[in-house]
Scaffold this motif. Structure first.
Motif, short mmCIF file in Angstrom:
data_model
loop_
_atom_site.label_atom_id
_atom_site.label_comp_id
_atom_site.label_asym_id
_atom_site.label_seq_id
_atom_site.Cartn_x
_atom_site.Cartn_y
_atom_site.Cartn_z
N ILE A 70 70.45 69.03 97.03
CA ILE A 70 69.58 69.39 95.88
C ILE A 70 70.29 69.16 94.55
CG2 ILE A 70 68.21 71.07 97.18
CD1 ILE A 70 69.93 73.29 95.91
N GLY A 71 71.38 68.43 94.58
CA GLY A 71 72.13 68.17 93.34
C GLY A 71 71.29 67.50 92.28
N SER A 72 70.42 66.58 92.69
CA SER A 72 69.58 65.87 91.71
C SER A 72 68.62 66.83 91.01
CB SER A 72 68.79 64.76 92.42
OG SER A 72 68.01 65.30 93.49
N LEU A 73 68.15 67.84 91.73
CA LEU A 73 67.23 68.81 91.14
C LEU A 73 67.97 69.69 90.13
CD1 LEU A 73 64.28 69.87 91.32
CD2 LEU A 73 65.12 71.59 92.94
N LEU A 74 69.17 70.13 90.48
CA LEU A 74 69.96 70.95 89.57
C LEU A 74 70.30 70.17 88.29
CD1 LEU A 74 72.39 72.54 92.20
CD2 LEU A 74 70.50 73.69 91.03
N LEU A 75 70.63 68.89 88.45
CA LEU A 75 70.95 68.06 87.30
C LEU A 75 69.72 67.86 86.41
CD1 LEU A 75 73.03 66.31 85.81
CD2 LEU A 75 72.34 64.39 87.28
N ASP A 126 62.88 74.53 85.18
CA ASP A 126 63.27 75.53 86.18
C ASP A 126 62.69 75.20 87.56
OD1 ASP A 126 60.63 76.00 85.63
OD2 ASP A 126 60.85 78.15 85.22
N TYR A 127 62.79 73.92 87.92
CA TYR A 127 62.27 73.52 89.23
C TYR A 127 63.08 74.13 90.37
CZ TYR A 127 59.07 70.17 87.11
OH TYR A 127 58.03 69.61 86.40
N TYR A 128 64.36 74.38 90.14
CA TYR A 128 65.17 75.01 91.19
C TYR A 128 64.62 76.40 91.52
CZ TYR A 128 68.84 77.60 93.52
OH TYR A 128 69.53 78.39 94.41
N LEU A 129 64.27 77.19 90.51
CA LEU A 129 63.71 78.52 90.74
C LEU A 129 62.41 78.43 91.52
CD1 LEU A 129 63.69 81.58 90.30
CD2 LEU A 129 62.56 81.17 88.09
N THR A 130 61.60 77.43 91.20
CA THR A 130 60.35 77.23 91.93
C THR A 130 60.63 76.97 93.41
OG1 THR A 130 59.25 76.33 89.97
CG2 THR A 130 58.27 75.80 92.11
N SER A 166 48.72 74.03 89.62
CA SER A 166 49.97 73.74 88.92
C SER A 166 51.15 73.78 89.89
CB SER A 166 50.19 74.74 87.79
OG SER A 166 49.16 74.65 86.83
N MET A 167 51.07 74.71 90.84
CA MET A 167 52.14 74.83 91.85
C MET A 167 52.20 73.57 92.71
SD MET A 167 54.28 77.27 91.90
CE MET A 167 54.85 76.73 93.49
N ILE A 168 51.04 73.06 93.06
CA ILE A 168 51.01 71.84 93.88
C ILE A 168 51.68 70.69 93.12
CG2 ILE A 168 49.49 70.09 94.89
CD1 ILE A 168 47.49 72.36 95.48
N LEU A 169 51.39 70.57 91.83
CA LEU A 169 51.99 69.52 91.02
C LEU A 169 53.51 69.71 90.90
CD1 LEU A 169 49.33 69.26 88.15
CD2 LEU A 169 49.71 67.66 90.06
N ARG A 170 53.94 70.98 90.79
CA ARG A 170 55.38 71.24 90.69
C ARG A 170 56.10 70.88 91.98
NH1 ARG A 170 57.12 74.00 86.31
NH2 ARG A 170 59.00 74.75 87.36
N GLU A 220 59.63 64.37 94.25
CA GLU A 220 59.94 63.12 93.53
C GLU A 220 61.39 63.11 93.05
OE1 GLU A 220 58.87 61.32 89.16
OE2 GLU A 220 57.23 62.27 90.27
N ILE A 221 61.84 64.24 92.52
CA ILE A 221 63.20 64.33 91.97
C ILE A 221 64.25 64.25 93.08
CG2 ILE A 221 64.84 65.83 90.75
CD1 ILE A 221 62.41 66.99 89.23
N THR A 222 64.00 64.97 94.19
CA THR A 222 65.01 65.07 95.26
C THR A 222 64.90 63.97 96.30
OG1 THR A 222 63.56 66.53 96.57
CG2 THR A 222 65.10 67.58 95.02
#
Length: 433
Positions: free
Chosen positions: A350-355, A363-367, A391-395, A401-403
């Motif tokens: 999950i490094g890409s998400l944290l970055l 705050d996608y990590y918190l999600t 909105s949650m579905i989109l998040r 996509e990020i990870t």
């Protein structure tokens, strides 16, 4: 206030007569020969209360002069002997955690007690006795103290054995370990269970106002802490050892090979709750190590209980009772000493998400963490984070996509779960240091 603290020399012959169990309880008074005229008025259900010492008290209040487990001789004759005052003495004694109360009857001033005394003792399950003031109270107190001291000597031998075994590395490898166990009254072929009580926030507790913490000296507080644990245990258990060590104390009790019962778990949990009521603002925990099938396993069980409390402190959940064997994944994390290895796993997963969060102030990590903590329930996650479900579905799609991970894939699910737990663990470790 007049208090007499009896401290007589010990008669070895009497010690031999009274040499029985390793812990003294209020019921033992009924078997001491010099107390043959002692009458139990009420509170029979409380006869298992531990008895630590003897005091002679002439007036109330006496709460500041006694400790948990003390037995008191009370002589109110010549003062207020009204029914209300006698009942208040019983209530105060029970509130102070005393072992029992012996009313000394005076033929002229207090020849008998009202029936309400026995009824109140039964209601509180607190032992109340009567004894004539004409008895030789000095000899009687000497005999009780002799009994207590001899019983304590037996208990201390067993406690010293366990303390040496737990805290001296060479003890578990001693070829004479079994012999030493037998000598000190420990059955080496018995299975045991170790519980560890710990006062987790002692330094912070002493920052509280004196009125709230009641004592100014940490040593005095810990002494009372140990005494209360012993008192609460003695009302329920007949055979155990309590080993005091710094802000914690280990309780070791014999169990069947299948382990302790559910009632034992409830007992230790209830003791934590009682202790936190006694010490407002305290954070007290109890943990259980693995079962001890051979004495050599005792140090390992103690270390496991310590680790269980430490791991519980790292997480936000309030768990007053922690079983090391039930810690699951967190238990494995603690065993991994290579922190860099853990960091690399998080980075790879999950490094890409944290970055992304760091660079874009998101705050996608918190999600993602909340989503997993809610067992991947999208609706509950949306409610907690105050998002609309769409909105949650989109998040969640953005996180994928990020990870580059598929949140619906079972293999990805376990990898993400492990990474999240490791990252939370590492954050706690950093805060601790």
């Amino acid at each position: 206030m007049h208090v007499v603290h009896y401290t007589h020399s010990i008669d070895c012959a009497v010690c031999t007569v009274f040499r029985r169990s390793k812990m003294t309880h209020c019921r033992d008074l009924l078997s001491i020969p010099s107390l043959r005229n002692l009458q139990l008025l009420g509170g029979k259900k409380g006869l298992s209360r531990p008895m630590n010492w003897v005091y002679f008290i002439l007036s109330q209040p006496f709460g500041n002069w006694v400790n948990y487990g003390d037995l008191i001789f009370y002589n109110p004759a010549g003062r207020d002997t009204s029914e209300d005052m006698l009942l208040s003495a019983i209530q105060e004694a029970e509130l102070c955690g005393l072992a029992g109360l012996i009313f000394l009857l005076d033929p002229n001033l207090l020849p008998q007690l009202p029936d309400s005394v026995a009824l109140e003792a039964d209601r509180l399950a607190f032992p109340v006795f009567s004894l004539s003031i004409t008895e030789n109270i000095n000899n009687i107190s000497r005999d009780i103290i002799t009994y207590i001291v001899q019983s304590n000597l037996q208990e201390k031998r067993g406690t010293s054995f366990w303390k040496k075994l737990l805290f001296e590395e060479a003890s578990a490898e001693d070829p004479n370990l079994l012999t030493q166990a037998y000598i000190n009254g420990i059955n080496p072929r018995q299975s045991y269970c170790l519980y560890l009580f710990q006062f987790c926030n002692l330094p912070d507790y002493f920052k509280l106002p004196v009125q709230q913490r009641q004592v100014a000296d940490p040593a005095a507080l810990l002494s009372g802490f140990y005494s209360k644990i012993r008192f609460f245990l003695s009302g329920e258990l007949t055979n155990y050892w309590l080993v005091e060590h710094q802000e914690s104390c280990a309780v070791i009790l014999p169990v069947s090979p299948s382990g302790p019962t559910t009632q034992s778990t409830q007992l230790f949990l209830s003791i934590v709750q009682k202790l936190e009521k006694q010490y407002p603002g305290a954070r007290i925990r109890v943990a259980k190590g693995s079962l001890i099938f051979t004495l050599e396993q005792a140090p390992r069980s103690y270390i496991e209980a310590q680790r269980a409390i430490y791991i519980e402190n790292l997480y936000p959940e309030e768990l007053p009772y922690i079983d090391y064997s039930k810690l699951g994944f967190q238990r494995l994390l603690y065993e991994i000493s290579d922190v860099e290895l853990l960091r690399r796993y998080v980075e790879d997963t999950i490094g890409s998400l944290l970055l992304y969060d760091l660079q874009n102030h998101t705050d996608y990590y918190l999600t993602l963490l909340t989503y997993y903590r809610q067992m991947r329930n999208l609706t509950q996650t949306a409610q907690i984070l105050n998002y609309h479900r769409n909105s949650m579905i989109l998040r969640m799609q953005k996180i994928e996509e990020i990870t580059g991970l598929d949140l619906s894939d079972h293999n990805h699910f376990y990898n993400i779960y492990v990474a999240l737990e490791i990252y939370e663990y590492l954050k706690k470790l950093e805060n601790e240091t």
